[in-house]
Scaffold this active site. Structure first.
Site, PDB file in Angstrom:
ATOM      1  CG  ASP A  81      -2.031   0.895   1.243  1.00  0.00           C
ATOM      2  OD1 ASP A  81      -2.470   1.273   0.152  1.00  0.00           O
ATOM      3  OD2 ASP A  81      -2.526   1.235   2.344  1.00  0.00           O
ATOM      4  CG  HIS A  82      -0.451   4.792   0.473  1.00  0.00           C
ATOM      5  ND1 HIS A  82      -0.943   5.785  -0.335  1.00  0.00           N
ATOM      6  CD2 HIS A  82      -1.474   4.387   1.253  1.00  0.00           C
ATOM      7  CE1 HIS A  82      -2.237   5.976  -0.050  1.00  0.00           C
ATOM      8  NE2 HIS A  82      -2.583   5.133   0.905  1.00  0.00           N
ATOM      9  CG  HIS A 176      -5.258   8.229   3.961  1.00  0.00           C
ATOM     10  ND1 HIS A 176      -4.912   8.946   2.861  1.00  0.00           N
ATOM     11  CD2 HIS A 176      -5.258   6.927   3.588  1.00  0.00           C
ATOM     12  CE1 HIS A 176      -4.688   8.117   1.848  1.00  0.00           C
ATOM     13  NE2 HIS A 176      -4.891   6.885   2.258  1.00  0.00           N
ATOM     14  CG  HIS A 204      -6.523   4.942  -0.835  1.00  0.00           C
ATOM     15  ND1 HIS A 204      -5.304   4.526  -0.347  1.00  0.00           N
ATOM     16  CD2 HIS A 204      -6.659   4.381  -2.052  1.00  0.00           C
ATOM     17  CE1 HIS A 204      -4.717   3.752  -1.252  1.00  0.00           C
ATOM     18  NE2 HIS A 204      -5.520   3.649  -2.288  1.00  0.00           N
ATOM     19  CG  ASN A 226      -7.256   0.805   0.160  1.00  0.00           C
ATOM     20  OD1 ASN A 226      -7.730  -0.104  -0.514  1.00  0.00           O
ATOM     21  ND2 ASN A 226      -6.073   1.340  -0.087  1.00  0.00           N
TER      22      ASN A 226
HETATM   23  O1  G3H Z   1      -4.368   2.936   2.167  1.00  0.00           O
HETATM   24  C1  G3H Z   1      -4.971   2.716   3.234  1.00  0.00           C
HETATM   25  C2  G3H Z   1      -6.297   3.217   3.464  1.00  0.00           C
HETATM   26  O2  G3H Z   1      -6.522   4.313   2.665  1.00  0.00           O
HETATM   27  C3  G3H Z   1      -6.700   3.280   4.918  1.00  0.00           C
HETATM   28  O3  G3H Z   1      -7.336   4.469   5.329  1.00  0.00           O
HETATM   29  O4  G3H Z   1      -6.876   4.193   7.739  1.00  0.00           O
HETATM   30  O5  G3H Z   1      -8.348   5.998   6.919  1.00  0.00           O
HETATM   31  O6  G3H Z   1      -9.117   3.635   6.846  1.00  0.00           O
HETATM   32  P1  G3H Z   1      -7.959   4.576   6.795  1.00  0.00           P
HETATM   33 ZN    ZN Z   2      -4.542   4.982   1.532  1.00  0.00          ZN
END
Ligand code: G3H
Ligand code: ZN
Length: 284
Positions: A81-82, A176, A204, A226
């Site tokens: 991720d990212h 996020h 996300h 996500n």
């Molecule tokens: O890439 C991870 C997600 O975008 C998680 O986002 O922690 O706000 O649910 P969140």
């Molecule tokens: Zn994210």
């Protein structure tokens, strides 16, 4: 079984449900996410963010997660991720991940396209799926410096066409690390993007999305949703209660039992809201 993101996105593309992507940090939460998916008979994505790979070497984390995925009775994707550089993408591929994200969302458009295309060529050469991001989902945490930029639909079309990615993250109102479900989803922007972009979309920052919006999003061309903070809160808050209520105990495995159950419960609730609850009812 370990699968690529592209393989399971095919199943979600009928617009009835979205694939849950959960951030996990080790064995305890990853095993519970898989148990949740197995109990509901759904595919799932285990995602490692930058904190996770800073805490544990990516090769070790990759071995744990792909090991769990291979033993699972449902399709499981192991996803970086990212990822912020092509080097990070390569290290995830070497560690056995079946999917990666290259996140060039803070870069100017041309540079984001150029680097994402490069990451996509490498990933596809090794049979690994890739997600990119256009626009930028910001952070509710003011200590994290990242510009929030809503996705411009025309740019999203160009981005997917010129990079060849398998899934595209778009910024349509989420942030996020929100602890409460208070995001305002811009459905007009989402519809405009959907009219121009065939590639499955990724949302996300979905801890901050209301349950009714999670279900509504799952009926759009959203392939993956996500969720990270919701599971971290479930584990951390329950762990704190456990430690406070048992001052004589020191065995961490005993402390972990309830937090793990809470993670599984929250993962199951989120999976159900992403359209899979309806599928369960239809299949009975
Ligand atoms: O890439 C991870 C997600 O975008 C998680 O986002 O922690 O706000 O649910 P969140
Ligand atoms: Zn994210």
């Amino acid at each position: 079984m370990l699968v690529t993101l592209k393989e399971i996105l095919k199943e979600a593309s009928n617009k009835e449900y979205a694939i849950p992507g959960f951030n996990v940090f080790g064995y305890e939460d990853a095993a519970m996410v898989i148990e949740a998916a197995q109990e509901l008979n759904t595919p799932v994505v285990l995602m490692t963010n930058r904190d996770a790979i800073a805490h544990m070497p990516i090769k070790i984390l990759g071995d744990i997660l792909t090991g769990l995925a291979k033993e699972a009775k449902v399709p499981v994707v192991v996803h970086l991720d990212h990822g912020k550089s092509v080097e990070e993408v390569v290290s995830a591929i070497k560690a056995g991940f079946s999917s990666v994200m290259y996140d060039g969302s803070q870069l100017p458009l041309e540079e984001n396209i150029r680097r994402t295309r490069k990451a996509a060529e490498i990933s596809h050469y090794f049979g690994v799926s890739i997600e990119g991001e256009i626009g930028s989902v910001g952070y509710s945490d003011p200590n994290i410096e990242a510009k929030a930029i809503y996705t411009v639909p025309g740019e999203a079309k160009r981005f997917v066409e010129e990079t060849g990615i398998d899934a595209v993250a778009v910024a349509i109102g989420t942030l996020h690390r929100m602890k409460a479900q208070k995001a305002n989803i811009q459905y007009d922007r989402l519809r405009e993007i959907e009219e121009l972009v065939d590639t499955p979309l990724v949302i996300h920052g979905s801890t901050g999305v209301k349950d009714e919006d999670l279900t509504r999003l799952s009926r759009h061309r959203v392939g993956k949703v996500n969720i990270g903070t919701a599971l971290r809160m479930a584990f951390g808050d329950t762990l704190r209660d456990e430690i406070n209520s048992r001052p004589e105990e020191f065995d961490r495995i005993k402390f972990f039992k309830k937090p793990m159950i809470e993670v599984k419960n929250v993962a199951k609730e989120k999976i159900m809201t992403l359209g899979w609850g309806r599928k369960q009812v239809l299949e009975v």
